[in-house]
Design a protein around this motif. Structure first.
Motif, mmCIF file in Angstrom:
data_model
loop_
_atom_site.group_PDB
_atom_site.id
_atom_site.type_symbol
_atom_site.label_atom_id
_atom_site.label_comp_id
_atom_site.label_asym_id
_atom_site.label_seq_id
_atom_site.Cartn_x
_atom_site.Cartn_y
_atom_site.Cartn_z
ATOM 1 N N SER A 240 6.209 -14.507 12.428
ATOM 2 C CA SER A 240 5.683 -13.966 11.478
ATOM 3 C C SER A 240 6.899 -13.557 10.085
ATOM 4 O O SER A 240 6.418 -13.336 9.026
ATOM 5 N N GLY A 241 7.980 -13.424 10.681
ATOM 6 C CA GLY A 241 8.978 -12.858 9.794
ATOM 7 C C GLY A 241 9.081 -11.305 9.388
ATOM 8 O O GLY A 241 9.549 -10.851 8.392
ATOM 9 N N LYS A 242 8.271 -10.495 10.165
ATOM 10 C CA LYS A 242 8.042 -9.159 10.068
ATOM 11 C C LYS A 242 8.378 -8.686 11.498
ATOM 12 O O LYS A 242 8.152 -9.040 12.358
ATOM 13 N N THR A 243 8.459 -7.194 11.121
ATOM 14 C CA THR A 243 8.758 -6.274 12.613
ATOM 15 C C THR A 243 7.324 -6.533 12.982
ATOM 16 O O THR A 243 6.080 -6.646 12.431
ATOM 17 N N LEU A 244 7.292 -6.304 14.432
ATOM 18 C CA LEU A 244 6.040 -5.823 15.142
ATOM 19 C C LEU A 244 5.281 -4.911 14.341
ATOM 20 O O LEU A 244 3.913 -5.078 14.210
ATOM 21 N N ALA A 245 5.883 -3.708 14.353
ATOM 22 C CA ALA A 245 5.033 -2.671 13.694
ATOM 23 C C ALA A 245 4.338 -2.960 12.327
ATOM 24 O O ALA A 245 3.147 -2.622 12.237
ATOM 25 N N THR A 246 5.279 -3.712 11.504
ATOM 26 C CA THR A 246 4.660 -4.053 10.091
ATOM 27 C C THR A 246 3.593 -4.842 10.081
ATOM 28 O O THR A 246 2.413 -4.897 9.626
ATOM 29 N N TYR A 247 3.636 -6.029 11.145
ATOM 30 C CA TYR A 247 2.577 -7.209 11.238
ATOM 31 C C TYR A 247 1.491 -6.606 11.910
ATOM 32 O O TYR A 247 0.491 -6.760 11.282
ATOM 33 N N LEU A 248 1.423 -5.825 12.729
ATOM 34 C CA LEU A 248 0.260 -5.176 13.313
ATOM 35 C C LEU A 248 -0.403 -4.316 12.494
ATOM 36 O O LEU A 248 -1.644 -4.352 12.322
ATOM 37 N N ASP A 249 0.228 -3.552 11.672
ATOM 38 C CA ASP A 249 -0.261 -2.640 10.867
ATOM 39 C C ASP A 249 -0.907 -3.351 9.688
ATOM 40 O O ASP A 249 -2.087 -3.090 9.393
ATOM 41 N N GLU A 250 -0.349 -4.121 9.164
ATOM 42 C CA GLU A 250 -0.974 -5.156 7.878
ATOM 43 C C GLU A 250 -2.016 -6.027 8.463
ATOM 44 O O GLU A 250 -3.457 -6.310 7.895
ATOM 45 N N ARG A 251 -2.126 -6.860 9.702
ATOM 46 C CA ARG A 251 -3.047 -7.645 10.162
ATOM 47 C C ARG A 251 -4.231 -7.090 11.047
ATOM 48 O O ARG A 251 -5.409 -7.583 11.319
#
Length: 436
Positions: A240-251
């Protein structure tokens, strides 16, 4: 009607009256409107209250959605017993391994995006795992055990991580001293430290350290509960190119309005954290849990998240509805079906199996992120073929039963060996309340 049943009945009526706040937007109903018994559900509260009164657990929250409606929400006991603080409905819990379904759904969203395939070797995303060894034990004639490293016969795949057949282990569980020592050196296990705390190393340090350690079994051969989903989180980050925390928060978290779910409790919300008893009543040992007030060095996809009962019920309801909630499509129904199918089959060794580990019962296999029931019998607790679930080391538990159109979330902070018994108790009493 005695006083206890009257109080419970009033509480159940309040669910219908104030459920928009309690259920964070989920429609509400009285139990009888969705084919359940208020009187029998009152017995569930009575049973949990007895455990609180006897000093066995600090408190608990149980929420039930059936036929698309929140029909039960009870808050029992203490949020912080020594402080005399009653448990709030919006209390924040350390959910430990109930983080794994969140990370697994996150990974499957990337599968749907075409960025990951289940058959991909994880070295495609994490090159450190390209060549792995397996630690094998030998016992000589005098009974002395030694260990040697042999090459892995194939690479670890994304599917292996999702179903715990990667050969990666848990330092807290493995009996292999070579692997445990390697995990200590990697910083993902601390002997006599807080169990399942892998948050002290950066993602890069975690990948390098775990990849240096030998595997416990050949990839694809054995179901072994493990740090696989922590490494899956690193795959998600690479893809994803994002931290897991950021990715899960956004998606996931923001689309589902899971407003209190994440990997750290903000300073202004620390007063909402549910705490365990200081001493486990079953063992007499101190209860050590994650410090979720500090920023972790990595977002642990296997054990690091916090959530509320209402937040997690929104996640469970999305699953029950085939991947959609309030117009937000998270996953396709076909992907949910794939995730909740048997991914172990007859060739994968599972001893103990998922059911024995979680509830002390047989009858379950494992899918992609969830334990899955194989039939109505065998398990020793009621349920339906195809129901799926998981739980957390501090006492949290959830399951989804599509055949009964049922989702249940139970939150408590009660680490220790009594957890399987409470899971069986809650499961038995919820199904006993189903009338039609």
């Amino acid at each position: 009607m005695n006083n206890q049943l009257l109080r419970s009945a009033v509480g159940l009526l309040l669910v219908a009256a104030t459920g928009m706040a309690i259920g964070q937007g989920l429609p509400t109903a009285r139990p009888e409107e969705v084919g359940m018994s208020s009187v029998r559900l009152a017995a569930l509260k009575t049973g949990l209250q007895a455990e609180v009164d006897n000093g066995k657990i600090p408190g608990a929250i149980v929420m039930i959605v059936r036929n698309g409606k929140l029909a039960y929400s009870e808050t029992i006991g203490f949020q912080d017993k020594p402080a005399g603080k009653a448990l709030r409905q919006d209390a924040i819990f350390r959910i430990y391994s109930m983080t794994k379904p969140l990370a697994s759904v996150g990974a499957m969203m990337l599968v749907e995006d075409g960025k990951i395939q289940l058959t991909d070797p994880i070295s495609k995303f994490l090159p450190e795992f390209a060549k792995m060894g397996v630690s094998v034990a030998q016992t000589d004639a005098s009974g002395v055990v030694s260990y040697s490293i042999i090459p892995a016969t194939r690479q670890i795949t994304v599917q292996d991580l999702l179903r715990h057949t990667s050969g990666i282990a848990y330092g807290e569980i493995t009996r292999n001293p070579v692997i445990r020592k390697a995990y200590i050196e990697a910083g993902v296990y601390e002997d006599k430290g807080t169990d399942y705390d892998h948050r002290k190393v950066t993602p890069a340090q975690e990948v390098t350290g775990v990849a240096k350690a030998p595997l416990s079994t050949q990839p694809g051969s054995t179901w072994e509960y493990s740090m696989s989903v922590d490494i899956l989180g690193r795959v998600v980050e690479s893809a994803s190119g994002k931290t897991l925390a950021t990715y899960l928060d956004e998606r996931l978290f923001k689309p589902l309005k899971m407003v209190d779910t994440g990997f750290q409790v903000p300073a202004k919300e620390i007063g909402r954290i549910a705490e365990p008893l200081a001493i486990d009543p079953a063992t007499g040992a101190p209860n050590k849990v994650l410090d979720v007030t500090i920023a972790p060095a990595n977002a642990s996809g296997g054990a690091g998240a916090v959530s509320t009962a209402s937040d997690y019920m929104r996640f469970a309801t999305m699953l029950l509805r085939g991947g959609e909630l309030d117009g937000q499509r998270i996953l396709s129904p076909t992907t949910i079906s794939l995730m909740t199918s048997d991914h172990l089959g007859s060739k994968v060794v599972a001893s103990p199996g998922p059911g024995e580990l979680l509830m002390g019962v047989p009858g379950y296999t494992f899918g992609l992120g969830f334990m899955v029931r194989q039939g109505p019998g065998m398990a020793g607790v009621p349920g339906s073929e195809g129901e799926y679930m998981w739980a957390g080391a501090a006492g949290t538990f959830f399951w989804v039963d599509p055949k009964q159109n049922l989702a249940v979330v139970a939150m408590m902070q009660a680490p220790g060996p009594s957890r399987p018994g409470y899971r069986r108790m809650i499961k038995q009493m919820v199904y006993a309340a189903i009338e039609k």
